[in-house]
Design a protein around this motif. Structure first.
Motif, short mmCIF file in Angstrom:
data_model
loop_
_atom_site.label_atom_id
_atom_site.label_comp_id
_atom_site.label_asym_id
_atom_site.label_seq_id
_atom_site.Cartn_x
_atom_site.Cartn_y
_atom_site.Cartn_z
N GLU A 215 0.85 -1.20 0.00
CA GLU A 215 0.00 0.00 0.00
C GLU A 215 0.89 1.25 0.00
N GLN A 216 1.89 1.25 0.88
CA GLN A 216 2.79 2.42 0.97
C GLN A 216 3.57 2.63 -0.33
N CYS A 217 3.89 1.53 -1.00
CA CYS A 217 4.68 1.63 -2.24
C CYS A 217 3.80 1.94 -3.46
N GLY A 218 2.49 1.90 -3.27
CA GLY A 218 1.59 2.22 -4.38
C GLY A 218 1.42 1.10 -5.39
N VAL A 219 1.68 -0.16 -4.97
CA VAL A 219 1.42 -1.27 -5.89
C VAL A 219 0.11 -1.94 -5.50
N LYS A 220 -0.54 -2.58 -6.47
CA LYS A 220 -1.77 -3.31 -6.18
C LYS A 220 -1.44 -4.57 -5.40
N LYS A 221 -2.43 -4.98 -4.60
CA LYS A 221 -2.19 -6.05 -3.62
C LYS A 221 -3.00 -7.31 -3.91
N VAL B 297 -9.41 -9.78 2.66
CA VAL B 297 -10.13 -9.57 1.40
C VAL B 297 -10.59 -8.13 1.16
N GLU B 298 -10.95 -7.43 2.22
CA GLU B 298 -11.50 -6.08 2.03
C GLU B 298 -10.48 -5.10 1.47
N GLN B 299 -9.20 -5.39 1.68
CA GLN B 299 -8.18 -4.44 1.20
C GLN B 299 -7.48 -4.93 -0.09
N LEU B 300 -7.93 -6.07 -0.64
CA LEU B 300 -7.20 -6.63 -1.78
C LEU B 300 -7.70 -6.12 -3.13
N ASP B 301 -6.78 -6.09 -4.10
CA ASP B 301 -7.14 -5.80 -5.48
C ASP B 301 -7.40 -7.10 -6.25
N MET B 302 -6.77 -8.19 -5.75
CA MET B 302 -6.92 -9.46 -6.47
C MET B 302 -6.65 -10.64 -5.53
N VAL B 303 -7.32 -11.74 -5.81
CA VAL B 303 -7.02 -13.02 -5.15
C VAL B 303 -6.58 -13.97 -6.26
N ALA C 176 -14.03 -18.69 -3.19
CA ALA C 176 -13.36 -17.39 -3.20
C ALA C 176 -14.26 -16.35 -3.84
N ARG C 177 -14.95 -16.72 -4.92
CA ARG C 177 -15.88 -15.80 -5.60
C ARG C 177 -16.99 -15.35 -4.64
N ALA C 178 -17.51 -16.30 -3.86
CA ALA C 178 -18.60 -15.95 -2.93
C ALA C 178 -18.10 -14.97 -1.87
N ILE C 179 -16.89 -15.20 -1.37
CA ILE C 179 -16.32 -14.31 -0.35
C ILE C 179 -16.08 -12.92 -0.94
N ILE C 180 -15.52 -12.88 -2.15
CA ILE C 180 -15.23 -11.60 -2.81
C ILE C 180 -16.53 -10.83 -3.06
N ASP C 181 -17.55 -11.52 -3.57
CA ASP C 181 -18.82 -10.85 -3.86
C ASP C 181 -19.44 -10.25 -2.61
N ARG C 182 -19.21 -10.93 -1.50
CA ARG C 182 -19.81 -10.46 -0.26
C ARG C 182 -19.04 -9.29 0.35
N TYR C 183 -17.71 -9.38 0.34
CA TYR C 183 -16.91 -8.40 1.10
C TYR C 183 -16.19 -7.34 0.26
N PRO D 272 -16.54 -6.68 -3.86
CA PRO D 272 -16.85 -7.08 -5.25
C PRO D 272 -15.89 -6.52 -6.30
N ALA D 273 -15.16 -5.47 -5.96
CA ALA D 273 -14.23 -4.90 -6.95
C ALA D 273 -12.95 -5.74 -7.09
N CYS D 274 -12.73 -6.62 -6.14
CA CYS D 274 -11.51 -7.44 -6.13
C CYS D 274 -11.55 -8.43 -7.30
N GLU D 275 -10.42 -8.59 -7.98
CA GLU D 275 -10.38 -9.53 -9.10
C GLU D 275 -10.04 -10.93 -8.60
N LEU D 276 -10.44 -11.92 -9.37
CA LEU D 276 -10.17 -13.32 -9.01
C LEU D 276 -9.40 -13.97 -10.16
N GLU D 277 -8.14 -14.23 -9.90
CA GLU D 277 -7.24 -14.77 -10.94
C GLU D 277 -7.00 -16.25 -10.69
#
Ligand code: DX5
Ligand code: ZN
Length: 216
Positions: free
Chosen positions: A104-110, A127-133, A158-165, A167-172
């Protein structure tokens, strides 16, 4: 929309610039970093990421398969990574949280990554602070392995958790992704597909990228 992240692990490392240009129609560029410790293979490190950065504007999706990734977050960020994935199995949870803070401090996605053995619920504290799982669909370490169908459940969870907490987080998903397996992972909820052999092994590389992107 489905995104494709070709893995340069399947590229010709003597012709990396050429091989990166070949996949320039893709959404991200997947860079596999291995330390011979977290996984039984050695690949590329910070100087190579730095060189790649000088030669492409593509989004660098850097997958760290290394022990105690906190030690190197700042270096990979400075080298030009756009996103860093760290494995939840690679360190104690307090240091995983710390590594995310440094990102976060370095400005990279997490992103956090899960080996096949790891339960999808392991992402809950972050999950709430992630850009991707990143859900591995092979045991990390090598390209060209067979897709593990048992991971479809983990992707769904993982999709269910992301959708709940968050939704902007990507799932790779990463490992054994091909025109045959892509529809399965997309149906299970993945939206970013890593592909090494399916892209670089294709006769028509832009066509292979487009076909994966159209998977449903
Ligand atoms: C494996 C790597 C993958 C690998 C995928 O540990 O994380 O990114 O390059 O290769 P394919 O698509 O050939 O399975
Ligand atoms: Zn990878």
């Amino acid at each position: 929309m489905i995104k494709v992240s070709p893995s340069i692990l399947s590229a010709d490392f003597c012709n990396l610039e050429r091989d990166i240009r070949l996949v320039s129609s893709a959404d991200y560029l997947h860079v596999d970093v291995m330390d011979g410790c977290f996984v039984p293979n050695l690949t590329i490190g910070i100087p190579v990421v730095q060189s790649i950065r000088k030669h492409t504007d593509m989004f660098l999706d850097v997958h760290l398969m290394i022990d105690k990734p906190l030690r190197y977050i700042e270096d990979f960020a400075k080298a030009g990574a756009d996103l860093l994935s760290i494995h939840l199995e690679a360190d104690h949870p307090t240091r995983i949280a710390q590594a995310l803070k440094v990102m976060e401090q370095c400005g990279v996605k997490k992103a956090v990554a899960l080996r096949p053995i790891t339960d999808a619920r392991a992402i809950l504290p972050y999950v709430e602070q992630l850009d991707m799982v990143l859900v591995m669909t092979v045991e990390p370490g090598f390209g060209g392995q067979a897709f593990m169908e048992s991971q479809l459940d983990t992707i769904r969870q993982a999709r269910a958790i992301i959708d709940r907490y968050n939704p902007a987080c990507e799932l790779e998903v990463d490992g054994g992704i091909s025109p045959k397996t892509a529809p399965l992972v997309v149906e299970a909820g993945a939206n970013v597909l890593v592909a090494g052999s399916a892209v670089y092994g294709a006769q028509d590389i832009p066509g292979a990228i487009a076909a994966l992107r159209a998977a449903h």
